[in-house]
Design a protein around this motif. Structure first.
Motif, PDB file in Angstrom:
ATOM      1  N   VAL A   6       0.856  -1.184   0.000  1.00 50.72           N
ATOM      2  CA  VAL A   6       0.000   0.000   0.000  1.00 50.72           C
ATOM      3  C   VAL A   6       0.891   1.233   0.000  1.00 50.72           C
ATOM      4  CG1 VAL A   6      -1.697   1.319   1.324  1.00 50.72           C
ATOM      5  CG2 VAL A   6      -1.853  -1.171   1.227  1.00 50.72           C
ATOM      6  N   THR A   7       0.548   2.238  -0.811  1.00 53.54           N
ATOM      7  CA  THR A   7       1.330   3.471  -0.882  1.00 53.54           C
ATOM      8  C   THR A   7       0.443   4.662  -0.557  1.00 53.54           C
ATOM      9  OG1 THR A   7       2.865   2.576  -2.526  1.00 53.54           O
ATOM     10  CG2 THR A   7       2.733   4.968  -2.345  1.00 53.54           C
ATOM     11  N   PHE A   8       0.931   5.510   0.355  1.00 54.09           N
ATOM     12  CA  PHE A   8       0.230   6.729   0.756  1.00 54.09           C
ATOM     13  C   PHE A   8       0.945   7.930   0.153  1.00 54.09           C
ATOM     14  CE2 PHE A   8      -0.234   3.516   4.055  1.00 54.09           C
ATOM     15  CZ  PHE A   8      -1.615   3.428   4.149  1.00 54.09           C
ATOM     16  N   SER A   9       0.178   8.943  -0.197  1.00 53.93           N
ATOM     17  CA  SER A   9       0.788  10.110  -0.844  1.00 53.93           C
ATOM     18  C   SER A   9       1.710  10.865   0.098  1.00 53.93           C
ATOM     19  CB  SER A   9      -0.302  11.044  -1.387  1.00 53.93           C
ATOM     20  OG  SER A   9      -1.150  11.489  -0.326  1.00 53.93           O
ATOM     21  N   ASN A  10       1.405  10.821   1.409  1.00 57.25           N
ATOM     22  CA  ASN A  10       2.253  11.502   2.389  1.00 57.25           C
ATOM     23  C   ASN A  10       2.002  10.897   3.773  1.00 57.25           C
ATOM     24  OD1 ASN A  10      -0.160  12.875   3.451  1.00 57.25           O
ATOM     25  ND2 ASN A  10       0.014  14.173   1.626  1.00 57.25           N
ATOM     26  N   TYR A  11       2.758  11.344   4.741  1.00 58.87           N
ATOM     27  CA  TYR A  11       2.667  10.819   6.109  1.00 58.87           C
ATOM     28  C   TYR A  11       1.288  11.097   6.712  1.00 58.87           C
ATOM     29  CZ  TYR A  11       4.027  10.131  11.039  1.00 58.87           C
ATOM     30  OH  TYR A  11       4.110   9.705  12.338  1.00 58.87           O
ATOM     31  N   GLY A  12       0.726  12.252   6.404  1.00 59.60           N
ATOM     32  CA  GLY A  12      -0.589  12.599   6.929  1.00 59.60           C
ATOM     33  C   GLY A  12      -1.668  11.654   6.440  1.00 59.60           C
ATOM     34  N   GLU A  13      -1.580  11.232   5.173  1.00 60.71           N
ATOM     35  CA  GLU A  13      -2.573  10.291   4.648  1.00 60.71           C
ATOM     36  C   GLU A  13      -2.447   8.934   5.342  1.00 60.71           C
ATOM     37  OE1 GLU A  13      -4.271   8.693   0.378  1.00 60.71           O
ATOM     38  OE2 GLU A  13      -2.104   8.912   0.628  1.00 60.71           O
ATOM     39  N   PHE A  14      -1.222   8.515   5.621  1.00 58.73           N
ATOM     40  CA  PHE A  14      -1.008   7.274   6.361  1.00 58.73           C
ATOM     41  C   PHE A  14      -1.676   7.341   7.731  1.00 58.73           C
ATOM     42  CE2 PHE A  14       1.963   5.918   9.830  1.00 58.73           C
ATOM     43  CZ  PHE A  14       1.542   4.592   9.911  1.00 58.73           C
ATOM     44  N   LEU A  15      -1.457   8.443   8.482  1.00 60.51           N
ATOM     45  CA  LEU A  15      -2.045   8.580   9.815  1.00 60.51           C
ATOM     46  C   LEU A  15      -3.567   8.607   9.747  1.00 60.51           C
ATOM     47  CD1 LEU A  15       0.301  11.216  11.518  1.00 60.51           C
ATOM     48  CD2 LEU A  15       0.308   8.733  11.824  1.00 60.51           C
ATOM     49  N   LYS A  16      -4.113   9.302   8.759  1.00 62.93           N
ATOM     50  CA  LYS A  16      -5.580   9.378   8.634  1.00 62.93           C
ATOM     51  C   LYS A  16      -6.171   8.005   8.313  1.00 62.93           C
ATOM     52  CE  LYS A  16      -9.408  11.737   6.335  1.00 62.93           C
ATOM     53  NZ  LYS A  16     -10.173  10.472   6.222  1.00 62.93           N
TER      54      LYS A  16
ATOM     55  N   ASP B 167       7.479   8.911  -2.219  1.00 60.09           N
ATOM     56  CA  ASP B 167       8.343   8.132  -3.113  1.00 60.09           C
ATOM     57  C   ASP B 167       9.294   7.224  -2.337  1.00 60.09           C
ATOM     58  OD1 ASP B 167       9.932  10.059  -1.979  1.00 60.09           O
ATOM     59  OD2 ASP B 167      10.737  10.838  -3.870  1.00 60.09           O
ATOM     60  N   LYS B 168       9.000   6.978  -1.056  1.00 60.80           N
ATOM     61  CA  LYS B 168       9.846   6.140  -0.205  1.00 60.80           C
ATOM     62  C   LYS B 168       9.171   4.801   0.091  1.00 60.80           C
ATOM     63  CE  LYS B 168      12.815   9.559   0.519  1.00 60.80           C
ATOM     64  NZ  LYS B 168      14.193   9.534  -0.030  1.00 60.80           N
ATOM     65  N   VAL B 169       9.997   3.781   0.289  1.00 64.87           N
ATOM     66  CA  VAL B 169       9.540   2.504   0.826  1.00 64.87           C
ATOM     67  C   VAL B 169       9.881   2.493   2.306  1.00 64.87           C
ATOM     68  CG1 VAL B 169       9.797  -0.004   0.763  1.00 64.87           C
ATOM     69  CG2 VAL B 169       9.899   1.316  -1.365  1.00 64.87           C
ATOM     70  N   VAL B 170       8.874   2.302   3.156  1.00 66.23           N
ATOM     71  CA  VAL B 170       9.069   2.334   4.611  1.00 66.23           C
ATOM     72  C   VAL B 170       8.990   0.904   5.143  1.00 66.23           C
ATOM     73  CG1 VAL B 170       8.191   3.206   6.807  1.00 66.23           C
ATOM     74  CG2 VAL B 170       8.116   4.650   4.757  1.00 66.23           C
TER      75      VAL B 170
ATOM     76  N   GLU C 280      11.489  -4.484  14.216  1.00 67.45           N
ATOM     77  CA  GLU C 280      11.771  -4.448  15.656  1.00 67.45           C
ATOM     78  C   GLU C 280      11.437  -3.087  16.267  1.00 67.45           C
ATOM     79  OE1 GLU C 280      15.815  -5.718  16.120  1.00 67.45           O
ATOM     80  OE2 GLU C 280      15.355  -7.805  15.615  1.00 67.45           O
ATOM     81  N   GLY C 281      10.334  -2.495  15.809  1.00 68.43           N
ATOM     82  CA  GLY C 281       9.855  -1.238  16.370  1.00 68.43           C
ATOM     83  C   GLY C 281      10.368   0.002  15.689  1.00 68.43           C
ATOM     84  N   ASN C 282      11.385  -0.127  14.843  1.00 66.46           N
ATOM     85  CA  ASN C 282      11.931   1.026  14.126  1.00 66.46           C
ATOM     86  C   ASN C 282      11.416   1.087  12.700  1.00 66.46           C
ATOM     87  OD1 ASN C 282      13.614   2.188  16.158  1.00 66.46           O
ATOM     88  ND2 ASN C 282      15.073   0.524  15.839  1.00 66.46           N
ATOM     89  N   LEU C 283      11.326   2.300  12.153  1.00 67.28           N
ATOM     90  CA  LEU C 283      10.939   2.527  10.776  1.00 67.28           C
ATOM     91  C   LEU C 283      12.154   2.999   9.986  1.00 67.28           C
ATOM     92  CD1 LEU C 283       7.572   4.403  11.436  1.00 67.28           C
ATOM     93  CD2 LEU C 283       7.817   2.058  10.579  1.00 67.28           C
ATOM     94  N   TYR C 284      12.379   2.361   8.843  1.00 67.05           N
ATOM     95  CA  TYR C 284      13.495   2.711   7.970  1.00 67.05           C
ATOM     96  C   TYR C 284      12.941   3.088   6.601  1.00 67.05           C
ATOM     97  CZ  TYR C 284      16.162   0.154  11.532  1.00 67.05           C
ATOM     98  OH  TYR C 284      16.707  -0.289  12.726  1.00 67.05           O
ATOM     99  N   SER C 285      13.546   4.091   5.956  1.00 71.06           N
ATOM    100  CA  SER C 285      13.085   4.560   4.651  1.00 71.06           C
ATOM    101  C   SER C 285      14.116   4.262   3.574  1.00 71.06           C
ATOM    102  CB  SER C 285      12.812   6.070   4.685  1.00 71.06           C
ATOM    103  OG  SER C 285      11.728   6.372   5.541  1.00 71.06           O
ATOM    104  N   PHE C 286      13.632   3.770   2.428  1.00 65.53           N
ATOM    105  CA  PHE C 286      14.485   3.447   1.300  1.00 65.53           C
ATOM    106  C   PHE C 286      13.957   4.128   0.043  1.00 65.53           C
ATOM    107  CE2 PHE C 286      14.285  -0.484   3.942  1.00 65.53           C
ATOM    108  CZ  PHE C 286      15.578  -0.449   4.453  1.00 65.53           C
ATOM    109  N   GLU C 287      14.855   4.345  -0.904  1.00 58.90           N
ATOM    110  CA  GLU C 287      14.448   4.747  -2.238  1.00 58.90           C
ATOM    111  C   GLU C 287      13.977   3.513  -2.997  1.00 58.90           C
ATOM    112  OE1 GLU C 287      14.351   7.806  -3.188  1.00 58.90           O
ATOM    113  OE2 GLU C 287      15.513   8.778  -1.585  1.00 58.90           O
TER     114      GLU C 287
END
Length: 295
Positions: free
Chosen positions: A9-19, A79-82, A86-93
């Protein structure tokens, strides 16, 4: 073996993910299943429910969080893959060699986190008002028992296991924090679950179907960080019945907006007062427990 897939699933931005996460928390189990079938067929939630994988961290996350990641614990934001690990979030291109980077994740810098922890409230005094840190669990209400019989949703009766197995019901308040840089959103859940262990081994989530009745009220829920009251949305009264059910999570309150933790990253606290009854029994009427709760 359950297959893992890269579809995410891809969200346009962090706010859309939270909503979206907040919207999913309001859905019934059937509605969540429908959303998954239409939007994230290969979710982390589906993967864990249909495999033998045991992950203590993931099993503690609310279902709506697991619904948003794919079976590789990935989702897209912008445009990131999150990746959740183990509780941490990492971002990739998208162009990164993501699997190679995952192997050496200890050299990566997390871009955020989703934190919970399973621990008793300090003092464990059932007569006192609950005060929880920003990523803790008040698990004061527990009842252990030996299994007898069970009935599945089709009506088939069977035994739960030998005397070497111990089961327990747990009714707890659980907080979850999502951190992105120096901002955080927090949620408070009433978690109703069952676990089992074989002899002296560790506790694991149990899969037996149960009937659960909830009648609770929370007249006071507040959330503070560094002595400052943070605005929250909350529902004070909950009357719910679940038949032939698994573990249940009821969201009691959440911060509708992110709050800043630059100066005080570890100080947020929920203050809770509530009471009522939770009746928990194995489907078929076995091992019934009526728990009079008082937070």
């Amino acid at each position: 073996m359950v297959e893992k897939v890269e579809q995410r699933v891809t969200f346009s931005n962090y706010g859309e993910f939270l909503k979206t996460k907040s919207d999913l928390a309001e859905l019934s189990e059937d509605e969540l299943d429908l959303w998954l079938s239409e939007n994230n067929k290969y979710s982390l939630l589906s993967y864990l429910e249909n495999s033998d994988v045991v992950d203590n961290y993931l099993s503690g996350l609310p279902k709506v969080y697991l619904a948003l990641f794919n079976s590789n614990s990935e989702m897209g934001i912008g445009d990131k893959v999150v990746w959740l690990h183990e509780g941490n979030l990492y971002s990739f291109e998208e162009t990164d060699d993501i699997e190679a980077l995952k192997i050496n994740f200890s050299s990566l810098e997390p871009t955020g986190s989703i934190t919970i922890s399973s621990q008793l409230l300090s003092g464990n005094d059932i007569s006192s008002k609950a005060t929880l840190g920003g990523n803790s669990v008040d698990a004061r209400y527990q009842r252990e028992f030996r299994g007898s019989s069970k009935v599945d949703c089709s009506g088939k009766k069977s035994n739960m296991g030998s005397s070497n197995y111990t089961y327990k019901y747990i009714h707890e308040l659980k907080t979850v924090k999502i951190r992105d840089g120096f901002t955080v959103v927090a949620e408070l859940y009433l978690n109703i679950k069952m676990e089992y262990k074989y002899k002296n081994r560790s506790w694991k989530s149990a899969g037996e179907k149960r009937d659960i009745n909830v009648a609770v009220q929370f007249p006071n829920i507040t959330f503070k960080n560094a002595g400052r009251t943070i605005p929250i949305n909350k529902v004070s009264t909950h009357y719910k019945n679940y038949t032939c059910s698994n573990n249940q999570e009821i969201r009691l309150a959440y911060t509708p907006q992110s709050y800043d933790v630059y100066y005080n990253p570890d100080s947020p606290q929920w203050e809770v007062s509530g009471s009522g009854t939770i009746t928990h029994k194995i489907h078929g009427g076995y091992n019934s427990w009526t728990n009079y709760v008082n937070w």
